[in-house]
Design a protein around this motif. Sequence first.
Motif, PDB file in Angstrom:
ATOM      1  N   VAL A   1     -20.816 -10.320  45.351  1.00 38.71           N
ATOM      2  CA  VAL A   1     -21.769  -9.210  45.432  1.00 38.71           C
ATOM      3  C   VAL A   1     -21.199  -7.994  44.693  1.00 38.71           C
ATOM      4  O   VAL A   1     -21.916  -7.310  43.952  1.00 38.71           O
ATOM      5  N   ILE A   2     -19.909  -7.752  44.859  1.00 36.57           N
ATOM      6  CA  ILE A   2     -19.262  -6.649  44.135  1.00 36.57           C
ATOM      7  C   ILE A   2     -19.307  -6.918  42.629  1.00 36.57           C
ATOM      8  O   ILE A   2     -19.566  -6.009  41.837  1.00 36.57           O
ATOM      9  N   ALA A   3     -19.076  -8.166  42.238  1.00 39.46           N
ATOM     10  CA  ALA A   3     -19.141  -8.517  40.815  1.00 39.46           C
ATOM     11  C   ALA A   3     -20.540  -8.248  40.268  1.00 39.46           C
ATOM     12  O   ALA A   3     -20.689  -7.713  39.155  1.00 39.46           O
ATOM     13  N   MET A   4     -21.567  -8.600  41.020  1.00 37.43           N
ATOM     14  CA  MET A   4     -22.942  -8.364  40.564  1.00 37.43           C
ATOM     15  C   MET A   4     -23.216  -6.860  40.433  1.00 37.43           C
ATOM     16  O   MET A   4     -23.874  -6.425  39.488  1.00 37.43           O
ATOM     17  N   ALA A   5     -22.704  -6.083  41.372  1.00 36.90           N
ATOM     18  CA  ALA A   5     -22.878  -4.633  41.281  1.00 36.90           C
ATOM     19  C   ALA A   5     -22.160  -4.088  40.044  1.00 36.90           C
ATOM     20  O   ALA A   5     -22.666  -3.186  39.363  1.00 36.90           O
ATOM     21  N   THR A   6     -21.009  -4.651  39.731  1.00 32.13           N
ATOM     22  CA  THR A   6     -20.266  -4.248  38.545  1.00 32.13           C
ATOM     23  C   THR A   6     -21.055  -4.589  37.283  1.00 32.13           C
ATOM     24  O   THR A   6     -21.107  -3.781  36.343  1.00 32.13           O
ATOM     25  N   PHE A   7     -21.668  -5.764  37.276  1.00 28.58           N
ATOM     26  CA  PHE A   7     -22.511  -6.128  36.130  1.00 28.58           C
ATOM     27  C   PHE A   7     -23.641  -5.117  35.972  1.00 28.58           C
ATOM     28  O   PHE A   7     -24.002  -4.735  34.860  1.00 28.58           O
ATOM     29  N   GLY A   8     -24.209  -4.699  37.079  1.00 29.44           N
ATOM     30  CA  GLY A   8     -25.292  -3.711  37.023  1.00 29.44           C
ATOM     31  C   GLY A   8     -24.829  -2.401  36.406  1.00 29.44           C
ATOM     32  O   GLY A   8     -25.525  -1.807  35.586  1.00 29.44           O
ATOM     33  N   LYS A   9     -23.636  -1.962  36.788  1.00 31.35           N
ATOM     34  CA  LYS A   9     -23.094  -0.725  36.217  1.00 31.35           C
ATOM     35  C   LYS A   9     -22.816  -0.890  34.731  1.00 31.35           C
ATOM     36  O   LYS A   9     -23.097   0.009  33.933  1.00 31.35           O
ATOM     37  N   GLN A  10     -22.260  -2.039  34.356  1.00 29.42           N
ATOM     38  CA  GLN A  10     -21.991  -2.287  32.939  1.00 29.42           C
ATOM     39  C   GLN A  10     -23.287  -2.324  32.147  1.00 29.42           C
ATOM     40  O   GLN A  10     -23.364  -1.787  31.034  1.00 29.42           O
ATOM     41  N   PHE A  11     -24.298  -2.966  32.719  1.00 27.14           N
ATOM     42  CA  PHE A  11     -25.608  -3.023  32.074  1.00 27.14           C
ATOM     43  C   PHE A  11     -26.133  -1.611  31.834  1.00 27.14           C
ATOM     44  O   PHE A  11     -26.608  -1.286  30.741  1.00 27.14           O
ATOM     45  N   GLN A  12     -26.062  -0.763  32.860  1.00 28.01           N
ATOM     46  CA  GLN A  12     -26.555   0.602  32.745  1.00 28.01           C
ATOM     47  C   GLN A  12     -25.787   1.382  31.679  1.00 28.01           C
ATOM     48  O   GLN A  12     -26.374   2.165  30.933  1.00 28.01           O
ATOM     49  N   GLN A  13     -24.478   1.159  31.598  1.00 27.54           N
ATOM     50  CA  GLN A  13     -23.677   1.853  30.592  1.00 27.54           C
ATOM     51  C   GLN A  13     -24.073   1.430  29.186  1.00 27.54           C
ATOM     52  O   GLN A  13     -24.233   2.269  28.294  1.00 27.54           O
ATOM     53  N   ILE A  14     -24.221   0.129  28.987  1.00 24.90           N
ATOM     54  CA  ILE A  14     -24.601  -0.368  27.666  1.00 24.90           C
ATOM     55  C   ILE A  14     -25.995   0.131  27.299  1.00 24.90           C
ATOM     56  O   ILE A  14     -26.220   0.646  26.197  1.00 24.90           O
ATOM     57  N   ALA A  15     -26.929  -0.011  28.220  1.00 21.50           N
ATOM     58  CA  ALA A  15     -28.300   0.436  27.954  1.00 21.50           C
ATOM     59  C   ALA A  15     -28.335   1.940  27.697  1.00 21.50           C
ATOM     60  O   ALA A  15     -29.046   2.407  26.800  1.00 21.50           O
ATOM     61  N   GLY A  16     -27.561   2.693  28.465  1.00 27.59           N
ATOM     62  CA  GLY A  16     -27.500   4.145  28.276  1.00 27.59           C
ATOM     63  C   GLY A  16     -26.949   4.523  26.916  1.00 27.59           C
ATOM     64  O   GLY A  16     -27.426   5.465  26.276  1.00 27.59           O
ATOM     65  N   SER A  17     -25.958   3.782  26.467  1.00 23.99           N
ATOM     66  CA  SER A  17     -25.370   4.040  25.152  1.00 23.99           C
ATOM     67  C   SER A  17     -26.394   3.823  24.046  1.00 23.99           C
ATOM     68  O   SER A  17     -26.519   4.636  23.126  1.00 23.99           O
ATOM     69  N   PHE A  18     -27.136   2.726  24.156  1.00 25.10           N
ATOM     70  CA  PHE A  18     -28.154   2.451  23.134  1.00 25.10           C
ATOM     71  C   PHE A  18     -29.308   3.445  23.223  1.00 25.10           C
ATOM     72  O   PHE A  18     -29.889   3.812  22.205  1.00 25.10           O
ATOM     73  N   GLN A  19     -29.626   3.885  24.431  1.00 25.03           N
ATOM     74  CA  GLN A  19     -30.691   4.878  24.561  1.00 25.03           C
ATOM     75  C   GLN A  19     -30.253   6.191  23.909  1.00 25.03           C
ATOM     76  O   GLN A  19     -31.055   6.854  23.246  1.00 25.03           O
ATOM     77  N   GLN A  20     -28.984   6.555  24.085  1.00 21.25           N
ATOM     78  CA  GLN A  20     -28.469   7.767  23.456  1.00 21.25           C
ATOM     79  C   GLN A  20     -28.550   7.671  21.934  1.00 21.25           C
ATOM     80  O   GLN A  20     -28.931   8.626  21.263  1.00 21.25           O
ATOM     81  N   GLN A  21     -28.187   6.508  21.413  1.00 19.10           N
ATOM     82  CA  GLN A  21     -28.263   6.312  19.958  1.00 19.10           C
ATOM     83  C   GLN A  21     -29.697   6.458  19.465  1.00 19.10           C
ATOM     84  O   GLN A  21     -29.947   7.101  18.443  1.00 19.10           O
ATOM     85  N   ALA A  22     -30.617   5.856  20.186  1.00 16.96           N
ATOM     86  CA  ALA A  22     -32.023   5.941  19.791  1.00 16.96           C
ATOM     87  C   ALA A  22     -32.512   7.384  19.869  1.00 16.96           C
ATOM     88  O   ALA A  22     -33.165   7.885  18.949  1.00 16.96           O
TER      89      ALA A  22
END
Length: 144
Positions: free
Chosen positions: A86-107
């Motif tokens: 469950v902690i690993a899944m939460a970590t994936f969620g945070k990583q997903f948000q970071q990656i998506a946020g980075s691409f949103q910033q670029q856009a």
Amino acid sequence: MISRFLLPLLAGAALLAQDPSANPQPPDLKAFLNLSDTQIQGFVQLQQQKAQALQPLVQQATQTQQKLQQILAAPNPDPAAVGQLVIAMATFGKQFQQIAGSFQQQASSSLAADQKTKLPPLQLALELHPAALQAVSLGLLNAP
């Protein structure tokens, strides 16, 4: 519980990002933000890059989700193993948000100042969308 909702989010976002060519010329958005064809092509390329960046994460999250389901299906699930996954899944969620946020910033950085000022109303429309649909279903509003 978290992983039940997180995995479809991760997978769905990655799948959507993989085929931005489905509507490469979004006419309403293009008109609203006064986007150039070059900007739209840049956004399409960013979405493709985002999909590539998210693919390994989605694969890992899928494998972790499957492990979690297997453990939970056992007669006596190991609470420590469940907790770790469950902690690993939460970590994936945070990583997903970071990656998506980075691409949103670029856009977003590729927009002119006047185009950026038009984004908050679009964000508000997204936030109000569920309530608007509910108002339509109750007859309080007519759908456009």
